[in-house]
Enzyme design. Structure first.
Site, mmCIF file in Angstrom:
data_model
loop_
_atom_site.group_PDB
_atom_site.id
_atom_site.type_symbol
_atom_site.label_atom_id
_atom_site.label_comp_id
_atom_site.label_asym_id
_atom_site.label_seq_id
_atom_site.Cartn_x
_atom_site.Cartn_y
_atom_site.Cartn_z
ATOM 1 C CB ILE A 143 -3.918 10.892 12.014
ATOM 2 C CG1 ILE A 143 -2.568 10.829 11.298
ATOM 3 C CG2 ILE A 143 -4.860 11.834 11.260
ATOM 4 C CD1 ILE A 143 -2.648 10.297 9.865
ATOM 5 C CG ASP A 182 -12.496 -5.704 18.208
ATOM 6 O OD1 ASP A 182 -12.299 -5.309 17.051
ATOM 7 O OD2 ASP A 182 -11.867 -6.649 18.711
ATOM 8 C CB ALA A 187 -6.384 0.966 10.246
ATOM 9 C CE1 TYR A 204 -1.938 -0.028 7.180
ATOM 10 C CE2 TYR A 204 -0.368 0.761 5.544
ATOM 11 C CZ TYR A 204 -1.403 1.011 6.419
ATOM 12 O OH TYR A 204 -1.926 2.272 6.527
ATOM 13 C CG ASN A 234 5.367 8.598 4.278
ATOM 14 O OD1 ASN A 234 5.148 8.432 3.088
ATOM 15 N ND2 ASN A 234 5.852 7.653 5.060
ATOM 16 C CB ILE A 274 20.322 6.898 14.893
ATOM 17 C CG1 ILE A 274 20.782 7.425 13.536
ATOM 18 C CG2 ILE A 274 20.373 8.012 15.916
ATOM 19 C CD1 ILE A 274 19.922 8.550 13.010
#
Length: 329
Positions: A17, A64, A86, A152, A181, A206
């Site tokens: 993103i 950092d 992140a 997370y 998402n 897959i």
């Protein structure tokens, strides 16, 4: 807002993103400082896929997030901060919860402290739909309870609450956007859509995790447009705003949509390694995006069918970037 008058910092600029956001901001005339995590190779992440003309207009800043002095240097001279930096992998958070918590929580704290000291105009903080856990009701609005079903998710809940505290305690001008998402060109195969596409382009079978879950997918250009609108809109400080399509699809049905566009003979196998622990699995996510429509004038414009076609075409021409079939964490 006249973006030509703005100096902007994007943390996590080398990510999926972040790289698209940097590209859009440069296109709108902003002066962009792109913070990427330092590495000895001088690798700017996905920013290297931007055109030479675009990249020449970007100031690459390496460091950092866990260094507060670096954060202060990065923020200095900027009016708008987009905080996307992140560690985002859920499987990685199972194996390394300490690293994920430190980066996502303390890294956000360092950005908040630097923003407060520097007197920035606005901070756009990035949350995640994972903070909701499995939907208790649908669609999920911003008042939905938060549930940490992975380390997370816990790290993002903590970061979101830190941001809220700096708004309430110090009056820091912050807005939290909560994407659902996001997918599209440049996304790594740790995400389900590129994982399906890369395998289907090369193999007849897959391997995936749970195909019975459902998700709300938003194309990258729509997500970036939401970030931009959050920065441009006044009077929304302190708000949390969902950025989702408002539509859900079962992963098994998503697979069929994709393989019909690539090769209908492809079959699916469930790989136990890719399954989340049962109590950690988020079975359903679907966004109520009415607040984004009301306060930002934002609505997604790219359908899932169109976005999948665009993403397939991009991945076809960039397969060299992927390790086909390898489970990416």
């Amino acid at each position: 807002m006249n973006w030509a008058d703005q100096t902007v910092l994007v943390t996590g600029a080398g990510g999926f993103i972040g790289s698209h956001l940097v590209e859009t901001l440069v296109g709108r005339g902003a002066t962009v400082r792109a913070w990427v995590r330092y590495n000895s190779r001088g690798d700017p992440g996905l920013l290297k896929l931007l055109s030479g003309e675009t990249l020449s207009k970007v100031e690459i800043f390496s460091g950092d997030l866990l260094n507060p002095h670096t954060a202060l240097n990065a923020v200095e001279g900027c009016q708008i901060i987009f905080h996307l930096g992140a560690l985002i992998s859920i499987p990685y958070s199972y194996a390394h919860p300490d690293e994920v918590i430190q980066t996502n929580l303390l890294g956000t704290l360092n950005i908040l402290m630097a923003c407060r000291k520097s007197g920035i105009e606005k901070l756009i903080h990035t949350s995640s739909s994972e903070v909701y856990g499995t939907a208790r009701y649908a669609p999920i609005n911003e008042e939905h309870p938060l549930q940490a079903q992975s380390p997370y998710a816990a790290s993002k809940i903590g970061a979101d609450k830190l941001v809220e505290s700096f708004y309430r305690a110090y009056g820091l001008r912050v807005v939290t956007v909560r994407p659902f998402n996001t997918y599209g060109p440049r996304q790594s195969a740790r995400a389900v859509i590129p994982a399906i596409i890369t395998q289907a382009l090369v193999n007849k079978k897959i391997h995936l995790g749970n195909v019975e879950t459902s998700r709300d997918f938003t194309f990258i250009t729509d997500t970036v447009a939401g970030f931009i609108r959050a920065a441009e809109t006044s009077g929304i400080e302190g708000m949390v705003i969902n950025l989702g399509s408002g539509r859900e699809i079962r992963i098994g049905d998503l697979v069929q949509l994709i393989i019909q566009k690539i090769d209908p003979s492809v079959v699916v196998a469930v790989d136990p390694e890719r399954l989340r622990p049962l109590k950690s699995e988020v079975f359903r996510l679907i966004s109520d995006n009415s607040l984004a429509g009301k306060v930002l004038g934002w609505q997604p414009t790219v359908s899932l069918d169109e976005g999948i076609s665009i993403t397939i075409d991009w991945i076809k021409h960039h397969l060299y970037l992927y390790h086909i079939g390898r489970y990416e964490v």
